[in-house]
Motif scaffolding. Sequence first.
Motif, PDB file in Angstrom:
ATOM      1  N   ASP A 210     -33.431 -92.111 -44.114  1.00 29.21           N
ATOM      2  CA  ASP A 210     -33.058 -92.970 -42.949  1.00 29.21           C
ATOM      3  C   ASP A 210     -34.189 -92.982 -41.797  1.00 29.21           C
ATOM      4  N   VAL A 211     -34.481 -91.834 -41.567  1.00 28.67           N
ATOM      5  CA  VAL A 211     -35.705 -91.653 -40.537  1.00 28.67           C
ATOM      6  C   VAL A 211     -36.728 -92.572 -40.810  1.00 28.67           C
ATOM      7  N   GLU A 212     -37.295 -92.329 -41.955  1.00 29.59           N
ATOM      8  CA  GLU A 212     -38.411 -93.415 -42.420  1.00 29.59           C
ATOM      9  C   GLU A 212     -38.174 -94.748 -42.389  1.00 29.59           C
ATOM     10  N   GLU A 213     -36.859 -95.128 -42.563  1.00 35.49           N
ATOM     11  CA  GLU A 213     -36.770 -96.754 -42.551  1.00 35.49           C
ATOM     12  C   GLU A 213     -36.393 -97.098 -40.716  1.00 35.49           C
ATOM     13  N   HIS A 214     -36.036 -96.123 -40.294  1.00 37.28           N
ATOM     14  CA  HIS A 214     -36.015 -96.215 -38.643  1.00 37.28           C
ATOM     15  C   HIS A 214     -37.503 -96.355 -38.177  1.00 37.28           C
ATOM     16  N   LEU A 215     -38.410 -95.718 -38.653  1.00 32.43           N
ATOM     17  CA  LEU A 215     -39.702 -95.744 -37.972  1.00 32.43           C
ATOM     18  C   LEU A 215     -40.528 -96.784 -38.479  1.00 32.43           C
ATOM     19  N   ARG A 216     -40.115 -97.358 -39.797  1.00 29.28           N
ATOM     20  CA  ARG A 216     -40.679 -98.662 -40.523  1.00 29.28           C
ATOM     21  C   ARG A 216     -40.169 -99.683 -39.653  1.00 29.28           C
TER      22      ARG A 216
ATOM     23  N   GLY B 171     -31.719 -94.112 -32.373  1.00 25.92           N
ATOM     24  CA  GLY B 171     -31.121 -93.990 -33.597  1.00 25.92           C
ATOM     25  C   GLY B 171     -31.009 -92.693 -34.371  1.00 25.92           C
ATOM     26  N   PRO B 172     -31.397 -92.536 -35.309  1.00 29.76           N
ATOM     27  CA  PRO B 172     -31.297 -91.111 -35.980  1.00 29.76           C
ATOM     28  C   PRO B 172     -32.263 -90.033 -35.483  1.00 29.76           C
ATOM     29  N   LEU B 173     -33.320 -90.639 -34.737  1.00 33.45           N
ATOM     30  CA  LEU B 173     -34.186 -89.536 -33.953  1.00 33.45           C
ATOM     31  C   LEU B 173     -33.690 -89.458 -32.278  1.00 33.45           C
TER      32      LEU B 173
END
Length: 188
Positions: free
Chosen positions: A55-61, A108-110
């Motif tokens: 989820d974090v990687e998708e957010h960063l993308r 978001g998740p971060l």
Amino acid sequence: MTATRTIGVAIAIPEPHGGALQGYRESYGDPLAMAIPTHVTLLPPTPLHASDLADVEEHLRKVAIAEQPFELHLRGTGSFRPVSPVVFVQLAQGIGDCERIEAQVRSGPLSRTLTFHYHPHVTVAHDLPEGVLDQAYAELATYEARFQVWGFSLFEHGTDGVWRPQRDFPFGRSLPGPSPDGGPLGGR
């Protein structure tokens, strides 16, 4: 028990500038010089459950594809003393870009609260004797570098205390891949 990892998000300083600044940091006797790649922080060390990484990687993308490359101009020194024993190279251009991206990354998740107001910079000496901090401040007072920022990277803090890049997030792209200049990870 859920495994946790400590991550951070940063703009890596490209060569030859990153290596030169890391060399200065090492010459001052900073024990973290070889454990922390030269960077501008976008997300400070943050604990994360391993199960949340996707989820974090998708957010960063999503954050990265909404951005475009920009010029970063490093010039002169600054310090957080007496609040914190840190000397850094200042940003003369790109501050607003870093602030905007940091706010998006830290959502978001971060989402998290910071101890101090975000101030983009490149640390060159940390937690060293006052005389050494003064030396770093003086020696790098005329330092200057300009380069294009192609994106940012996700870093993980290893059990050995070393921060390592895990994945690049190039600006303006919907799919992971090499940044225009190859980026530090070549798009891994």
